[in-house]
Design a protein around this motif. Structure first.
Motif, PDB file in Angstrom:
ATOM      1  N   UNK A 568       0.805  -1.220   0.000  1.00  0.00           N
ATOM      2  CA  UNK A 568       0.000   0.000   0.000  1.00  0.00           C
ATOM      3  C   UNK A 568       0.842   1.276   0.000  1.00  0.00           C
ATOM      4  N   UNK A 569       2.155   1.142   0.059  1.00  0.00           N
ATOM      5  CA  UNK A 569       3.019   2.326   0.076  1.00  0.00           C
ATOM      6  C   UNK A 569       3.086   2.956  -1.306  1.00  0.00           C
ATOM      7  N   UNK A 570       3.328   4.254  -1.360  1.00  0.00           N
ATOM      8  CA  UNK A 570       3.543   4.895  -2.662  1.00  0.00           C
ATOM      9  C   UNK A 570       4.919   4.520  -3.208  1.00  0.00           C
ATOM     10  N   UNK A 571       5.086   4.713  -4.514  1.00  0.00           N
ATOM     11  CA  UNK A 571       6.409   4.536  -5.103  1.00  0.00           C
ATOM     12  C   UNK A 571       7.346   5.600  -4.556  1.00  0.00           C
ATOM     13  N   UNK A 572       8.561   5.189  -4.186  1.00  0.00           N
ATOM     14  CA  UNK A 572       9.545   6.109  -3.641  1.00  0.00           C
ATOM     15  C   UNK A 572      10.922   5.794  -4.227  1.00  0.00           C
ATOM     16  N   UNK A 573      11.793   6.800  -4.250  1.00  0.00           N
ATOM     17  CA  UNK A 573      13.176   6.581  -4.670  1.00  0.00           C
ATOM     18  C   UNK A 573      14.014   6.284  -3.435  1.00  0.00           C
ATOM     19  N   UNK A 574      13.949   5.024  -2.994  1.00  0.00           N
ATOM     20  CA  UNK A 574      14.596   4.629  -1.741  1.00  0.00           C
ATOM     21  C   UNK A 574      15.526   3.439  -1.920  1.00  0.00           C
ATOM     22  N   UNK A 575      15.543   2.845  -3.098  1.00  0.00           N
ATOM     23  CA  UNK A 575      16.332   1.638  -3.297  1.00  0.00           C
ATOM     24  C   UNK A 575      17.800   1.916  -3.563  1.00  0.00           C
ATOM     25  N   UNK A 576      18.622   0.877  -3.349  1.00  0.00           N
ATOM     26  CA  UNK A 576      20.059   0.992  -3.607  1.00  0.00           C
ATOM     27  C   UNK A 576      20.599  -0.358  -4.067  1.00  0.00           C
ATOM     28  N   UNK A 577      21.544  -0.314  -5.000  1.00  0.00           N
ATOM     29  CA  UNK A 577      22.265  -1.501  -5.438  1.00  0.00           C
ATOM     30  C   UNK A 577      23.743  -1.160  -5.578  1.00  0.00           C
ATOM     31  N   UNK A 578      24.578  -2.178  -5.588  1.00  0.00           N
ATOM     32  CA  UNK A 578      26.011  -1.924  -5.679  1.00  0.00           C
ATOM     33  C   UNK A 578      26.693  -3.059  -6.416  1.00  0.00           C
ATOM     34  N   UNK A 607      21.454  -6.137  -4.767  1.00  0.00           N
ATOM     35  CA  UNK A 607      20.544  -5.115  -4.262  1.00  0.00           C
ATOM     36  C   UNK A 607      20.843  -4.944  -2.776  1.00  0.00           C
ATOM     37  N   UNK A 608      21.271  -3.753  -2.381  1.00  0.00           N
ATOM     38  CA  UNK A 608      21.573  -3.492  -0.978  1.00  0.00           C
ATOM     39  C   UNK A 608      20.317  -3.181  -0.178  1.00  0.00           C
ATOM     40  N   UNK A 609      19.375  -2.516  -0.816  1.00  0.00           N
ATOM     41  CA  UNK A 609      18.112  -2.159  -0.159  1.00  0.00           C
ATOM     42  C   UNK A 609      17.061  -2.036  -1.242  1.00  0.00           C
ATOM     43  N   UNK A 610      16.233  -3.054  -1.401  1.00  0.00           N
ATOM     44  CA  UNK A 610      15.256  -3.022  -2.479  1.00  0.00           C
ATOM     45  C   UNK A 610      13.997  -3.793  -2.090  1.00  0.00           C
ATOM     46  N   UNK A 611      13.155  -3.171  -1.213  1.00  0.00           N
ATOM     47  CA  UNK A 611      11.860  -3.782  -0.909  1.00  0.00           C
ATOM     48  C   UNK A 611      10.991  -3.775  -2.150  1.00  0.00           C
ATOM     49  N   UNK A 612      10.042  -4.688  -2.215  1.00  0.00           N
ATOM     50  CA  UNK A 612       9.215  -4.819  -3.412  1.00  0.00           C
ATOM     51  C   UNK A 612       7.764  -5.083  -3.032  1.00  0.00           C
ATOM     52  N   UNK A 613       7.142  -4.071  -2.411  1.00  0.00           N
ATOM     53  CA  UNK A 613       5.723  -4.160  -2.109  1.00  0.00           C
ATOM     54  C   UNK A 613       5.347  -5.314  -1.216  1.00  0.00           C
ATOM     55  N   UNK A 614       6.044  -5.483  -0.107  1.00  0.00           N
ATOM     56  CA  UNK A 614       5.728  -6.563   0.822  1.00  0.00           C
ATOM     57  C   UNK A 614       6.747  -7.676   0.808  1.00  0.00           C
ATOM     58  N   UNK A 616      10.957  -8.634  -0.587  1.00  0.00           N
ATOM     59  CA  UNK A 616      12.210  -7.896  -0.650  1.00  0.00           C
ATOM     60  C   UNK A 616      13.179  -8.591  -1.591  1.00  0.00           C
ATOM     61  N   UNK A 617      13.860  -7.782  -2.407  1.00  0.00           N
ATOM     62  CA  UNK A 617      14.924  -8.289  -3.265  1.00  0.00           C
ATOM     63  C   UNK A 617      16.299  -7.989  -2.677  1.00  0.00           C
ATOM     64  N   UNK A 618      16.342  -7.448  -1.474  1.00  0.00           N
ATOM     65  CA  UNK A 618      17.607  -7.126  -0.843  1.00  0.00           C
ATOM     66  C   UNK A 618      18.485  -8.369  -0.755  1.00  0.00           C
ATOM     67  N   UNK A 619      19.716  -8.246  -1.205  1.00  0.00           N
ATOM     68  CA  UNK A 619      20.639  -9.372  -1.223  1.00  0.00           C
ATOM     69  C   UNK A 619      20.633 -10.155  -2.515  1.00  0.00           C
ATOM     70  N   UNK A 620      19.663  -9.871  -3.406  1.00  0.00           N
ATOM     71  CA  UNK A 620      19.580 -10.589  -4.679  1.00  0.00           C
ATOM     72  C   UNK A 620      20.503  -9.971  -5.727  1.00  0.00           C
ATOM     73  N   UNK A 654      20.606 -14.254 -13.750  1.00  0.00           N
ATOM     74  CA  UNK A 654      19.187 -14.483 -13.475  1.00  0.00           C
ATOM     75  C   UNK A 654      18.361 -13.627 -14.418  1.00  0.00           C
ATOM     76  N   UNK A 655      17.228 -14.159 -14.827  1.00  0.00           N
ATOM     77  CA  UNK A 655      16.353 -13.400 -15.717  1.00  0.00           C
ATOM     78  C   UNK A 655      15.331 -12.571 -14.953  1.00  0.00           C
ATOM     79  N   UNK A 656      15.339 -12.651 -13.613  1.00  0.00           N
ATOM     80  CA  UNK A 656      14.398 -11.890 -12.796  1.00  0.00           C
ATOM     81  C   UNK A 656      15.092 -11.422 -11.527  1.00  0.00           C
ATOM     82  N   UNK A 657      14.600 -10.313 -10.974  1.00  0.00           N
ATOM     83  CA  UNK A 657      15.202  -9.768  -9.760  1.00  0.00           C
ATOM     84  C   UNK A 657      14.945 -10.632  -8.535  1.00  0.00           C
ATOM     85  N   UNK A 658      13.909 -11.467  -8.585  1.00  0.00           N
ATOM     86  CA  UNK A 658      13.642 -12.371  -7.464  1.00  0.00           C
ATOM     87  C   UNK A 658      14.600 -13.554  -7.445  1.00  0.00           C
TER      88      UNK A 658
END
Length: 721
Positions: A568-578, A607-614, A616-620, A654-658
């Motif tokens: 339910x959160x709005x889209x935000x520019x909060x993600x990070x990858x390295x 992905x260092x910080x990448x939640x995905x609507x409930x 998380x892809x963090x660490x992927x 991988x062909x997907x972020x998950x």
């Protein structure tokens, strides 16, 4: 830390005898210039660029690789043609850390570098001028025949070329007019899959002030899947006017007409590649895919004095592209293939631009000197985008092994949907302070402003702001972006042939590609993503120029990725990858005509910080990013004979972020033999995928692999006078 997996080394060990006697029909590395008149044996045609040679892509200051605090690689054009690379992407992936991300949707040109992939992160240039992708697509240049070399700058290049270059920049440098003597080149070849290639080029002086260059290349193939035929034509011509040694004016035109294979990949069956459908093409029988590009450029270089140099290049590029395909195929448990995504798309793109700079060289006394470049860059991109939206829902089911491909469903016709206009302008500066013969400081800054607007011809729903749709005849809100990027580095040379360097650089990437900001709700409300890199390394030339080696280590962090904390959160520019990694290369001329050309990279992209609507892809691992790659070529030239063998290794992705769908890595072996019929004519035999490995270059969707060429043999006759 190991560069390659044990499986790669086992494959390499099994080839030990072959590689020990392998060779090349091009010269081993040296600092000596080849005899361009063709008086040398034709087997001696290619020269590796020395680390002491100026490389334009890494700096506008005329610096060599040893003088530049960044990783730079050069792929020689003669090597490209000798190895039989059939596309620019195939050629540039011989460079350290560059892997392919190409698929039909991005024009077959996308690349991956240092943990970042796609047209919005790995910039592509021609003769130092950037190409702007529209709808994440680039289809130019068309052919490697007219390429003099490809230069690769790894890591953020935004300070030199603008947004969209956090992973790196690839610069295709074309063949230039030759004012010294006339050179005539040609090649004709035929091989597996009914593949044929005919090409010719000629260049030389017309009079003391005028020189020219003209090239033409035609390719065709039946392809390695059903209905996988392709053909292309590339034409180029250049005329140079040099009234003095200090002034050169070059008019150039390049044209490409590409009809690639209408193959969008092979679906997996129960999650695996079934070799029984290796040659099946699930596209419709009347599929269409083609592009036509034409670029006209005018370049002026004027050395006003020893201290002042002016440069200006203006260009006009047109691109027409068309797709009519049924693109997506998925195996279902009842044993059938479900086909969907019936897309009809047309791009009508026009791009204008001008880039101008002045270089000032100033001695400051006491062995100290300074070089400064300042300039501006302006580009205008216009796109008319046409699409048959009513055909997106075509769905059907076919037997995986025996089926009629059917026809493209066109109920309404492909019609214009919107037009967009993108204006980019920037000011840039670059400076090198030479403190002593051993130490120098190199820095740069760029101010960039972008404006993207769109006009809709038809109702398209909430695509702009997510709130008020743009109606018929409606103009979308204009998106404005402002970026400032910079870099600073130091180079220490304990002797003229060794460099130790370190650099900090910043960069920006668009959310997708720049021209899409007015077409996507997920992009319009936000700014560009930002990033920075720390890099250090060592470069060395040794054995009198017969050997060179480079080693670099880096870490890149990219901020401001768009995502959601919760459903339910709005889209935000909060993600990070390295991404962090190591790259290395070695070129070595050995006695008795042997030579080695090797490079490799290993990296860790996350992905260092990448939640995905409930979730998380963090660490992927980000999609489409192999974390290991290497190239090895061993070569030998002796008398009238030459031989070569090469291994290309690419790790899994991988062909997907998950990270639910893994695309396996691969090792492919190529080889070749050459025989000099005369000092000017050679017969070449090229072997591709020697062990006939089934492998995926990348994925189109989660479970649809674009497969590489099976074992193939091509024979050609090559001449140079």
């Amino acid at each position: 830390m190991r560069l390659l997996k044990p499986a790669f080394w086992r494959t390499g060990a099994s080839l030990g005898i072959m590689l020990a006697t392998a060779g090349t029909a091009c010269a081993a590395p040296s600092d000596a210039a080849p005899d361009a008149s063709g008086s040398e044996d034709i087997l001696v045609i290619g020269e590796h660029v020395s680390l002491t040679t100026p490389v334009s892509t890494g700096s506008r200051l005329g610096l060599s690789s040893l003088q530049t605090p960044a990783s730079i690689a050069v792929v020689n054009g003669d090597d490209i043609r000798l190895r039989g690379d059939m596309s620019v992407v195939e050629a540039v992936t011989r460079a350290p850390g560059i892997t392919t991300g190409a698929n039909p949707g991005n024009g077959g040109t996308a690349l991956s570098a240092r943990g970042f992939s796609g047209q919005g992160s790995v910039l592509q240039l021609v003769d130092g001028v950037r190409l702007f992708p529209v709808a994440s697509t680039i289809t130019f240049p068309a052919d490697p025949w007219n390429i003099d070399r490809i230069e690769v700058l790894s890591g953020p290049a935004s300070v030199l070329y603008g947004q969209g270059a956090l992973g790196g920049a690839v610069n295709v440098v074309t063949k230039a007019p030759n004012a010294d003597h006339t050179v005539v080149e040609g090649e004709a070849g035929y091989g597996s899959q009914n593949t044929a290639h005919v090409a010719a080029g000629v260049g030389g002086p017309i009079n003391p002030m005028l020189s020219y260059r003209a090239d033409a290349s035609y390719r065709r193939s039946d392809g390695y899947v059903d209905r996988g035929d392709s053909h292309s034509l590339a034409l180029s011509g250049a005329l140079r006017f040099a009234p003095s040694e200090t002034l050169k004016i070059t008019l150039r035109d390049d044209y490409g007409d590409i009809h690639p294979s209408k193959y969008f990949g092979t679906p997996l069956i129960a999650g695996r590649l079934d070799t029984r459908i290796r040659e099946r093409n699930y596209n419709v029988s009347d599929a269409q895919m083609w592009s036509k590009d034409n670029r006209l450029t005018l370049t002026v270089d004027w050395a006003v004095s020893d201290a002042i140099t002016l440069s200006n290049v203006g260009y006009y590029l047109t691109s027409e592209r068309r797709w009519r395909n049924l693109e997506t195929y998925r195996w279902v448990p009842d044993g059938t293939i479900f086909r969907t995504d019936n897309f009809g798309i047309v791009h009508d793109q026009k791009q204008w631009g001008d880039q101008s700079s002045v270089r000032l060289s100033t001695p400051l006394g006491g062995g100290i000197s300074n070089d400064l470049v300042v300039g501006f860059d302006v580009n205008l991109i216009r796109l008319v985008y046409s699409h048959d939206f009513d055909t997106d829902t075509q769905e059907d089911v076919v037997d995986p092994f025996t089926f009629g491909p059917g026809l493209f469903l066109d109920t309404q016709g492909i019609a214009p949907r919107y037009r967009s206009r993108t204006l980019e302008w920037s000011l840039f500066a670059e400076d090198r302070l030479k403190i002593s013969d051993a130490l120098s400081i190199v820095g740069g800054v760029r101010w960039e402003r972008d404006r993207v607007s769109r006009y809709n011809f038809v109702y398209t729903g909430n695509q702009i702001t997510g709130e008020t749709p743009a109606l018929n005849g409606g103009t979308s809100p204009t998106k404005r972006l402002r970026n400032t990027t910079w870099r600073v580095g130091a180079v220490y040379q304990p002797n003229p042939n060794v460099s130790l360097y370190a650099q900090y650089a910043t960069g920006v990437d668009p959310l997708g590609t720049l021209t899409n900001y007015s077409t996507s709700a997920s992009q319009y409300l936000f700014t560009n993503a930002t990033g920075d890199q720390f890099e250090g390394g060592v470069k060395a030339s040794f054995l009198g120029g017969k050997g060179s080696a480079t080693l670099s280590a880096y870490k890149i962090v990219k901020h401001n990725l768009v995502t959601q904390r919760t459903v339910t959160s709005p889209l935000q520019q909060i993600g990070q990858r390295s991404s962090k990694g190591i790259e290395a290369s070695l070129r070595l001329q050995l006695p008795e005509g042997f030579a080695v050309d090797a490079n490799g990279t290993v990296l860790k992209a996350r992905y260092d910080d990448f939640p995905n609507g409930g979730t998380s892809y963090t660490g992927n691992v980000p999609a489409g990013v192999p974390q290991e790659s290497a190239n090895l070529w061993l070569s030998w030239t002796g008398g009238k004979m030459g031989a070569r063998a090469g291994i290309r290794y690419v790790g899994h992705s991988f062909s997907d972020d998950a990270n639910q769908y893994r695309v396996p890595g691969y090792t492919v072996v190529d080889a070749g033999l050459s025989y000099a019929l005369t000092p000017n004519v050679a017969l070449d035999v090229r072997l591709y995928n020697l062990f006939d490995k089934d492998y995926a270059l990348n994925a189109y969707g989660d479970e649809q692999w674009i497969l590489g060429r099976p074992r193939s043999v091509d024979v050609s006759v090559r001449a140079r006078f």
